[in-house]
Every structure is written in structure tokens, then in C-alpha cells.
Design an enzyme around this catalytic site. Sequence first.
Site, PDB file in Angstrom:
ATOM      1  N   SER A   1       0.840  -1.189   0.000  1.00 33.73           N
ATOM      2  CA  SER A   1       0.000   0.000   0.000  1.00 33.73           C
ATOM      3  C   SER A   1       0.881   1.248   0.000  1.00 33.73           C
ATOM      4  O   SER A   1       1.735   1.397  -0.866  1.00 33.73           O
ATOM      5  CB  SER A   1      -0.968  -0.037   1.183  1.00 33.73           C
ATOM      6  OG  SER A   1      -1.971   0.949   1.053  1.00 33.73           O
TER       7      SER A   1
ATOM      8  N   HIS B   1      -7.769  -5.444  -0.200  1.00 27.66           N
ATOM      9  CA  HIS B   1      -6.540  -4.704   0.033  1.00 27.66           C
ATOM     10  C   HIS B   1      -5.857  -5.225   1.294  1.00 27.66           C
ATOM     11  O   HIS B   1      -6.498  -5.425   2.330  1.00 27.66           O
ATOM     12  CB  HIS B   1      -6.858  -3.215   0.187  1.00 27.66           C
ATOM     13  CG  HIS B   1      -5.668  -2.323   0.214  1.00 27.66           C
ATOM     14  ND1 HIS B   1      -4.814  -2.206  -0.852  1.00 27.66           N
ATOM     15  CD2 HIS B   1      -5.180  -1.498   1.175  1.00 27.66           C
ATOM     16  CE1 HIS B   1      -3.856  -1.338  -0.556  1.00 27.66           C
ATOM     17  NE2 HIS B   1      -4.056  -0.906   0.676  1.00 27.66           N
TER      18      HIS B   1
ATOM     19  N   GLU C   1      -9.252  -5.183  -4.376  1.00 24.45           N
ATOM     20  CA  GLU C   1      -8.644  -4.153  -3.537  1.00 24.45           C
ATOM     21  C   GLU C   1      -9.680  -3.297  -2.798  1.00 24.45           C
ATOM     22  O   GLU C   1      -9.507  -2.959  -1.629  1.00 24.45           O
ATOM     23  CB  GLU C   1      -7.771  -3.217  -4.395  1.00 24.45           C
ATOM     24  CG  GLU C   1      -6.573  -3.879  -5.047  1.00 24.45           C
ATOM     25  CD  GLU C   1      -5.362  -3.955  -4.142  1.00 24.45           C
ATOM     26  OE1 GLU C   1      -5.486  -3.633  -2.944  1.00 24.45           O
ATOM     27  OE2 GLU C   1      -4.293  -4.358  -4.626  1.00 24.45           O
TER      28      GLU C   1
END
Length: 512
Positions: free
Chosen positions: A192, A416, A315
Site C-alpha cells: 500500500s 486490500h 482491492e
Amino acid sequence: MTGTLTARTPYGDARGRDEGGVFVWRGIPYAAPPVGELRFRAPRPPAVWSGTRDCTEFGPIAPQSLDNAIPMDPASVRDEDCLTVNVWAAPPSAEPRPVMVWIHGGAYYLGGSSQAIYDAHRLAASGEVVVVTVNFRVGVFGFLDLSSLSDAEHVFETNLGLRDQIAALEWVRDCIGGFGGDPGCVTVFGESSGAGSITTLMTVPRAQGLFHRAIAQSPPATSVYGGDRAATVARRFLDLVDLAPEHAGKLVEMPVDQLIAAGDTLVDEIPTKVPGTLAMAPVVDRDLVPHYPVAAFQKGLAHRIPLIIGTNRDEASIFRLMRSPLMPVTSDSVSAMFAGIVADNEGLPPERIAAIIAAYPDLPRAKGVMALSRDAAFRMPSQWIADAHSRFAPTWMYRFDQATPMLKAARIGAGHAAELPYVFGNFGTMSPDPTFLLGGRRTALEVSGRMRRRWVSFGAHGVPAALDGSKHWTRYDEDTRTTLVIDKVDTLVDDPDSALRQAWGDDVMGFS
């Protein structure tokens, strides 16, 4: 002392502890405390200490709110004196081992190296690599660019979180030999915003030579903004703390909690007003960061080192579940995001936007909205980087599809950060953890084993081989765009989602 090991560094001796066959050193300072007049300034070298420093406890995490969706130990200590590293290493060997340096995520305003999911015991236990995890400044203290408020008396420097990461990598270069690591073979890996830091650092001249391979897991690579936008955010921050621009110097003295609270307001406010943007992120300052990173990759200006890059299939699902403003996951917010992109990219043909929208037949339903948001934030930036970087250096691309039955039933899927427990081999760090309520543990452990072997093999040898007879991971190039799809069984797919890729095109779309 039984069960301990002392490492020598240029700053002093550090005592670590044997924890199940892996020696661990925690809380080693790599820079001076960024406090007082050093708040909002670039990191300085750490002080030399005398005697042997006991390094068995994590250092404080960077100042941030603990009331958030990222699972932090409730006992975590927050402090501006947070610039420390942790080291995991198997017992010493005759030859120095390659090094893997982890940069955590958290949307540039949250997180810390002491999160249980980042325990690197299983990665280091193979004996092939030494693992380092890094604390750095986040949020207001690390990624709010106040440089537009500088005057003759008070200087606010840019990209402090990135400068911290560079200082940590310089510490690795200078010190890791004392822990059995090879400073000439360093891999950075992160997820990320940690991965976004990596794709940015790959375009930073000052970071040249500090790392030799990179793994970027779900990088928001286009979430890097220009100075004008940064100045606007800085002025809004001053409003929130009730300071006039001519009194910005008082920020150095203000209570930490007051600055955190104002930063949290920005974190919610900015992406709500302009969906698809972050309040705080790296800035193109023409100093440390000379170019927008994706554009730099396309111009061949990135460091020409081996790269693994990829994204997760679902995600956006976790952002929808948490009702987080960090990603646009409603039809209205996605429409507003595209309106903002068009306004920010002069000359963008309307037909290009129309082609992108047409590529998502499930719009405006939730499935289509989340797919479009996923691609705008993560998949297409990663695709643009992979395409560009593969022209100059070895590149491998993946898509993480693995999800347990419970996560599929909850419509989270491969959301995610879902790959993190697989990379580190750490399941069950959330409390409660629903991951295996409907089974799937055996499969997950098998997938985790393959991923760890590939990641470690890449760090140790420069090739992401599972070393167990699993599918050979073919390098990525623009002719085939071969991608490793990580699931119950790894498969190689040429140009997955090619229709979406063609609809988006090769020209970078993002906010400046």
C-alpha cells in the site's frame, strides 16, 4: 549472556535475543529523535551510545490516532522519538546474508513496524535473508508538506517520511554487516503506501544504490502530488489548528495530540471533497522527488533494478466494508473522481473517459464501482509501471486472487492487504480473526509457503522461484504481459484483463 547476541554498529553495540532459533533486535535508533527544532526537519544521524544497548523491545510508533481500522497493540507507545529499526536474523553464518527491508503501509498516516502481522520470524528462519522493519514518521509529521510556510526563521522540509526511509536504508548500508547482513544486496518490500513509497524511492536520485531489488505490493503509485496542491492542504491545516500563516513556526511547539487531531480531520475531509485523493502523500518537490514517479518510470528515469509489482483482485472491498473515504466506492464518488481527473488533466479527450466507463458494464452497481475504483487507485498505476520498467530492467507482475471461504462469503475476497499474512506467514493477528471460520487454513498455509519462498528467493537470488516445483514465474514484458495469478494453484496468464488495460490506455491519469 545465554540466548542473546550482540551486534556491533558504528553507533554502539546492540544486544538482541534468541527467539526460537532467530535472533531479534528491536528498537535500534537509526536517526536522532526528530523533536523540538527537528520537528518537520530531515532526520539527523543518531547519537553514539556507550556500553551495550538492550534491544529487546520495540520502539514507540510514530504519532497517530490509535482509534482506527489498522490493528495496533493497544499498549503501543506513541512518541515523536520513533525512528527505529528492528532486525531478524538466523544464527551467524560464514557469509553475509542478503537483506530484505520492510516498509509498512497505512495510507501515509497510520501504522508501525511493531504490528504483529509484520513479525519477520518466518521469513528469516530460512537462513537465507536478514529482515529489517522500519518505523518512520507518518501523517502530519511525515507526509504533510509544510514547506510553503517556511520563512527566514522557520524551515519546514519536504517528504519527511521518505527522508526517514532513506536514513533507515543508509543505516542498513552502514550497520547491517554487524547483524550478518550484506549491504550490497538489499531488497525493499512494502504494501500500500509502503509500496507507494518504494515506487517513489525508485525515482529518487538520493536513494540510488541504497537498495538493489524491490517488491511493491498494491502501490498507489499515482498518489504523489504537486507543490501547489500541497500548499493548499497546508493552509487548510493551519485553519484547523487556528494559526495564521505568519505564525506557522508555532507548529514546532504545539501539542502532539492537537496536530494528530487536525491531521485526522484532513484525512477524512480531503478525499471526501476530492474523491480519489489522499490528504497526505509524497510530493514532487523538485528536490528529493524530482518527477512524478510513474512519468519517471515511463521516461526510463527510475533505478534500473529488478522489480516485483502487483495488486489484489478485490482491492476496494475492504474500503467499502469499513465505509472509508480513502477510496471512492459509491457511484457518486467515482463520478466525482473522474470529474476531478478531467479537471486536473488538461486536454484529456472526453471519449477516453467514455471508453473507460464503458469497460465496466456493472456500473453503477457496487461491483462495477469497486472494480473501477480498484483499477484507478492500484491496478492501472501498477500496470503502467510494469510496462515501463520492463523495458529497462527485469520485472515480474502478479495478481493476488487467493481468498478463504469466509472472506468470499463476506464479499471481501482478496481485498486490500489480504496478501500480508501470506507474505509473512502470520495468520490470526487480528482479534477476532474470521479468516478461517469456514475452513481453508490448509490451502492458505500452502499459498503462504509458496509466496514466502518466492519473496525470499527474489531477495536472496534475484529470481522469484518457489523452489518446490511450483509454476515458474516468467518475467513480464510488453509483448505478452505474463502475470502470475496467485490462488490455490499459481497460474501464468498473459495480459489478464486486457480489455480494461486497453480502455485505460498508456497515458497516466491522476491528480497533480
